[in-house]
Design an enzyme around this catalytic site. Structure first.
Site: not given
Ligand code: BES
Ligand code: ZN
Ligand code: MN
Length: 497
Positions: A262, A267, A274, A285, A344, A346, A348
């Site tokens: 990835k 992000d 966020k 990220d 968010d 993104e 996947r």
């Molecule tokens: N890059 C983030 C995941 C992340 C968040 C990694 C904080 C490390 C610390 C990912 O893209 C994300 O935002 N995932 C969301 C998914 C949700 C919207 C289903 C998450 O984990 O909140």
């Molecule tokens: Zn992310």
């Molecule tokens: Mn995200």
């Protein structure tokens, strides 16, 4: 940093700095006793004074004339484990780094962690030294003086151990230098480390390590019908890049291992933006992509007899007038449609097209994706283990074992069909989120819909790719796990002793 093995009688060792270990109660091994005798009993005197008890991670810096002797406490050896030994070793190494010594000899006198051989310690010492001497200060106007320490030797008595140490140092140096590259890329700010920058670094790595590199721009990505990947890039002024790096160490027609990283260089969350607290950390990220760079670096350095293809979808995730909106439906390269309920989620969306590319264009023996995918994985496993998912239990076991060997551990999580229903959508083939319960699992379930008929594993490194707080910085994980996996799959490196 140079690494080497040393043999011979311990009292014949010449070095600016010697590091020896003491057990609880000030118990010394045979080598430490011999060195002590040679150096006027400085260690025995420290024990007698009560300065040295050998408690875990105690460090005592002594000297005999020009020779520095750093004694590191290991605590009760019957209770020793990897974590304790590494903590003690790091404390000792920091004391050496604080001195002006150019070279260090570590005396491996016995193996306090019974399950491990001398090669494991040597590999960890090399990795630790490369980590401890890396300073994330590329962007500072005045950089600190580089550390003085330039050479580390590891001594052990037996010839068998010396061979293990040589191998451990070779692997540890390759992993350590790969992880150094991964940390460097991870720590760069997102205004420097853009998708185009990653593509440039891929070309540079290709030249340095002899890899074939292909970079697809936005038009070429559109031509491959990666509608899901492109939907993430829409909000950004930085154009996306799709990067493919090929290492060939085996016969041309030998199907490669695909590593899919990835590469979200920042992000923000997109329209599902966020909160601002700690949002700076979303420069990390792209640590999955960075670990693919690092692993390819290590594999090329070890000249492993295996083929490996690195695949990196690189983009920013930004809000903007053209950005994807919640409820938008896109068509992935696989033809499956996705309702984007949260912009968010993104990671996947870019990985599903990269995995389809792997399956259709690369036809690997197996694919592993590596991603800072979910905050939920951090809640589940904290910052110790990466989350491991696979549609093949044998592959999962191999990866778990590699993680244990490299001490870059993962934990096997369920990928049961029962979770799949959380992804259903009224309007498209699937939604891109599955709700709060089991958030790391449903992210993996989403990816599993694009990896049918392919051996596949997924590493969620959201909790392990970097550390927050005062020592904020990328860790270089899981370069150790991945490299160890490829070493073991390829049956060892070509120069194996
Ligand atoms: N890059 C983030 C995941 C992340 C968040 C990694 C904080 C490390 C610390 C990912 O893209 C994300 O935002 N995932 C969301 C998914 C949700 C919207 C289903 C998450 O984990 O909140
Ligand atoms: Zn992310
Ligand atoms: Mn995200």
């Amino acid at each position: 940093m140079e690494f080497s093995t040393r043999s011979g009688r311990p009292e014949a060792l010449k070095a600016q700095c010697l590091l020896v270990f003491a057990e609880a109660g000030g118990k010394l091994g045979a080598a430490a006793r011999a060195l002590d005798a040679k150096h006027g009993g400085v260690i025995a005197a420290a024990i007698k004074r009560g300065d040295l008890t050998g408690k875990s991670a105690q460090v005592l810096a002594l000297a005999d004339g020009a020779v520095r002797i750093v004694v590191v406490g290991l605590g009760k050896v019957a209770e020793a484990n990897e974590t304790g030994w590494l903590k003690a070793m790091r404390a000792g190494l920091d004391a050496v780094l604080a001195s002006a010594a150019h070279d260090l000899t570590v005396c491996l006198d016995g193996h306090p962690v019974r399950r491990r051989d001398a090669g494991w310690y040597a590999s960890q010492i090399a990795q630790m030294a490369l980590h401890a001497t890396q300073r994330p200060d590329q962007m500072k106007s005045k950089r600190e003086d580089p550390p003085k320490l330039a050479k580390i030797s590891v001594w052990a008595e037996s010839e068998a151990d010396q061979a293990r140490i040589a191998r451990g140092l070779r692997h540890g140096q390759a992993i350590g230098e790969g992880a150094t590259l991964a940390r460097e890329l991870g720590n760069l700010p997102a205004n420097v480390c853009t998708p185009s920058y990653l593509a440039d670094r891929a070309e540079a790595l290709g030249k340095e390590a002899g890899l074939k590199v292909q970079v697809f721009d936005e038009k070429a990505i559109a031509k491959m019908d990666m509608g899901s990947f492109l939907s993430v890039a829409r909000g950004s002024a930085e154009p996306p890049r799709f990067i493919v790096l090929r290492y060939q160490g085996a016969a041309k027609d030998d199907p490669p291992v695909a590593l899919v990283g990835k590469g979200v260089t920042f992000d923000t969350g997109g329209i599902s933006i966020k909160p601002s607290g700690e949002m700076d950390e979303m420069k990390y990220d792209m640590c999955g992509a960075a670990s693919v760079f690092g692993t390819l670096h290590a594999v090329a350095q070890l000249k492993l007899p295996i083929n490996v293809v690195g695949i990196i979808p690189a983009t920013e995730n930004m809000p903007g007038g053209k950005a994807t909106k919640p409820g938008d439906i896109v068509t992935s390269m696989s033809g499956q449609t996705i309702e984007i309920l949260n912009t968010d989620a993104e990671g996947r969306l870019i990985l599903c097209d990269a995995l389809t590319y792997a399956k259709e264009k690369v036809k690997p023996v197996l694919a592993i994706d590596i991603a800072t995918l979910t905050g939920a994985c951090v809640i589940a496993l904290g910052h110790v283990a990466s989350g491991l998912y696979s549609n093949d239990d044998k592959l999962a076991k191999e990866l778990l074992d590699a993680g244990h060997a490299a001490w870059d551990r993962a934990w096997h999580m369920p990928l049961w069909d029962d979770y799949q229903q959380q992804l259903s959508s009224n309007f498209a083939d699937m939604g891109n989120i599955g709700g709060r319960p089991g958030g790391s699992i449903t992210a993996a379930c989403f990816l599993s819909r694009f990896t049918r008929d392919m051996k596949w594993a997924h590493l969620d490194i959201a909790g392990t790719a970097w550390v927050s707080g005062k020592a904020k910085g990328a860790t270089g994980r899981p370069v150790g796990l991945l490299t160890e996996f490829l070493i073991s799959r390829s049956g060892g490196d070509r120069d194996a002793a």
